[in-house]
Design an enzyme around this catalytic site. Structure first.
Site, PDB file in Angstrom:
ATOM      1  CE  LYS A  95      -3.967   1.968   2.530  1.00  0.00           C
ATOM      2  NZ  LYS A  95      -5.180   1.965   3.467  1.00  0.00           N
ATOM      3  CB  SER A 103      -8.338   3.740   2.379  1.00  0.00           C
ATOM      4  OG  SER A 103      -7.531   3.203   3.495  1.00  0.00           O
ATOM      5  CB  SER A 140      -8.813   1.294   4.914  1.00  0.00           C
ATOM      6  OG  SER A 140      -9.507   2.238   5.116  1.00  0.00           O
TER       7      SER A 140
HETATM    8  N1  GLN Z   1     -13.709   4.870   5.600  1.00  0.00           N
HETATM    9  C1  GLN Z   1     -12.909   5.213   6.682  1.00  0.00           C
HETATM   10  C2  GLN Z   1     -12.579   6.605   6.790  1.00  0.00           C
HETATM   11  O1  GLN Z   1     -12.682   7.287   5.533  1.00  0.00           O
HETATM   12  C3  GLN Z   1     -12.108   4.144   7.117  1.00  0.00           C
HETATM   13  C4  GLN Z   1     -10.599   4.530   6.595  1.00  0.00           C
HETATM   14  C5  GLN Z   1      -9.462   3.742   7.186  1.00  0.00           C
HETATM   15  O2  GLN Z   1      -9.571   2.651   7.646  1.00  0.00           O
HETATM   16  N2  GLN Z   1      -8.243   4.276   6.590  1.00  0.00           N
HETATM   17  O3  GLN Z   1     -12.042   7.105   7.548  1.00  0.00           O
END
Ligand code: GLN
Length: 488
Positions: free
Chosen positions: A76, A153, A177
């Site tokens: 990532k 994400s 995410s």
């Molecule tokens: N969808 C969540 C957010 O936008 C989780 C993001 C994440 O876990 N990095 O904060």
């Protein structure tokens, strides 16, 4: 070769049936063919991959092969990689080349894996469809022509693994995410106990919630990757002394008269989910029952407040963490008329809309007039949720719940910010509590798209979480071979 699991590939590498170079070339070809369409990599590292593979072949030849020797992976693009651009999918870091290696990516190097590239994500990991990426959104390999989201994400990682553009990939899970994108791409995504994997060198979003973890096609593969990733790190003060040393394939935790109390969360019964999700969830629970699980209803009274608490705490921490991007030290700099103007111009140009929204919310909830009513209140809710999980784990060993309400949606769905936030309904509570949760395929919806359920455990029960997930995986029997999913 693209359809092999990591375990299958390791067998073939060991026996000499295939070489690491051949395996890597197969993945590089695949990236060449489908990389643009899936948009899953921000940066490809083909030369590095071939060099890594050659090194791995030497290790196989002289009998010194390591845990992931010769396995092509995606990283990532939130993990700093020495000499390789690390963008966090932001214009702010578009040209940032770190001089150091994150602990997690170093562990992958030390395990002999082959780096194929840096995977796409939401900008600074803020989002749910990976649409906030400065580099455009990755695409879900399932029903490719429909252009569905691969989630976020860690959507570049799930797109790449599901499409066969790497064998496994890293993710980070601050509020879901790893789990949400894995669920809607038919993959296994493990959010370990907070502190099990070092955050050092991983671009910070919300430090008290950020959790690196693996994304793979099978539970066994994810467990092997987690064994490599986990472990104490002096460079991360929140890193725990525990490790994760799974012997894979994982031992069954049920069957042959073994008993286990599996909890289901009462309050989630009232949450609207799709009929498919409801059916698959109930089917998998029935399966677990059939091999000796006792199903217990548990209560997490504040779980429905988890979203509100998360969307105060995460932006608050993010606003502090992202203060460093000011045009002075590294990253983008847009010259202004004076210092303050340079700050303003740099941050306005460098951050996208969602990141700016969170900077504003985060700064507001930390201001002296709001701190007590918002931030402290959210912190209290967080504590109550963690306490309720602890109490629930006195009545049951593990908890099972859906990962999402429904399957992947089209990338061009026009959702409001609040509608996006609501998609994290099933995932954020585990981050607030710091407990492990693994999303595993539960089956296919009527329309043929995958859905996932999560297994949740108490802190450091990561191994049992994955063991139960493996039972669910076997019952669900989802065929997630990339050439099957993509039809090519
Ligand atoms: N969808 C969540 C957010 O936008 C989780 C993001 C994440 O876990 N990095 O904060």
């Amino acid at each position: 070769m693209i359809d092999l699991t990591i375990h299958e590939a390791l067998e073939k590498l060991k026996s000499g049936e295939i070489s690491a170079t051949e395996l890597t070339r197969a993945y590089l070809d695949r990236i060449e063919k489908y990389g643009d369409e899936l948009n899953c990599y921000i940066t490809r590292t083909s030369e590095r991959a071939l060099a890594d593979a050659a090194e791995s072949d030497k290790h196989y030849a002289d009998g010194t092969a390591r845990a992931l020797e010769g396995i092509p992976i995606g990283m990532k693009d939130l993990f700093a990689t020495r000499g390789i651009r690390t963008t966090a999918a932001s214009r702010m870091l578009e040209n940032f080349v770190p001089e150091y290696e994150s602990t997690v990516s170093q562990k992958f190097i030390d395990s002999g894996s082959v780096l194929l590239g840096k995977t796409n994500l939401d900008e600074f990991a803020m989002g749910t469809f990976s649409k906030t990426s400065y580099f455009g959104a990755p695409v879900n390999p399932w029903h490719l022509s429909d252009k569905l989201t691969a989630g976020g994400s860690s959507g570049g990682s799930t797109s790449a693994v599901a499409g066969g553009l790497c064998m496994g990939a890293t993710g980070t899970d601050t509020g879901g995410s790893i789990r949400f994108p894995s669920a809607i791409t038919g993959l296994v995504g493990m959010k370990p106990t907070y502190g099990l994997c070092s955050r050092w060198g991983c671009v910070a979003f919300a430090s008290s919630l950020d959790t690196p973890g693996p994304i793979a096609r099978t539970v066994d593969d994810a467990a092997l990757m987690l064994s490599v990733m986990a472990g104490h790190d002096d460079k991360d003060s929140t890193s725990e002394s525990a490790g994760f040393n799974a012997h894979t394939p994982l031992e069954p935790i049920l069957g042959d008269g073994k008993k286990l109390r599996v909890g289901v969360i009462r309050e989630l019964n009232d949450v609207q989910i799709s009929d498919d999700m409801k059916k698959l969830f109930n089917d998998r629970i029935a399966d677990l029952k059939s091999i000796g699980a006792e199903i217990v209803e548990v209560s997490i009274p504040n779980i429905l407040d988890a979203l509100a608490a998360y969307y105060i705490i995460a932006p608050a921490e993010a606003s502090s963490n992202l203060a460093r991007y000011d045009g002075m030290r590294y990253g983008l700099r847009v010259e202004g008329s004076d210092l303050i103007d340079t700050y303003k111009k740099t941050r306005a140009a460098g951050f996208g809309d969602e990141v700016q929204r969170r900077m504003i919310v985060g700064t507001a909830v930390l201001s002296s007039e709001s701190y007590e009513v918002y931030f402290m209140q959210a912190a209290r809710v967080r504590r109550m949720i963690a306490d309720s999980f602890n109490a629930a784990f006195k009545q049951c060993d593990l908890i099972v719940c859906p990962t999402s309400a429904g399957p992947a949606q089209p990338l061009d769905s026009d959702l409001t910010p609040l509608e996006y936030y609501a998609l994290d309904m099933f995932t954020v509570a585990m981050n607030l509590a710091g407990i492990p949760a693994c999303s595993v395929p539960a089956g296919l919806a009527q329309n043929g798209l995958p859905l996932g359920v999560q297994v949740v455990g108490k802190r450091f029960d990561d191994l049992r979480v994955m063991q139960l997930a493996k039972h669910i995986e076997q019952f669900a029997g989802v065929d997630n071979r990339p050439t099957k999913i993509m039809g090519k």
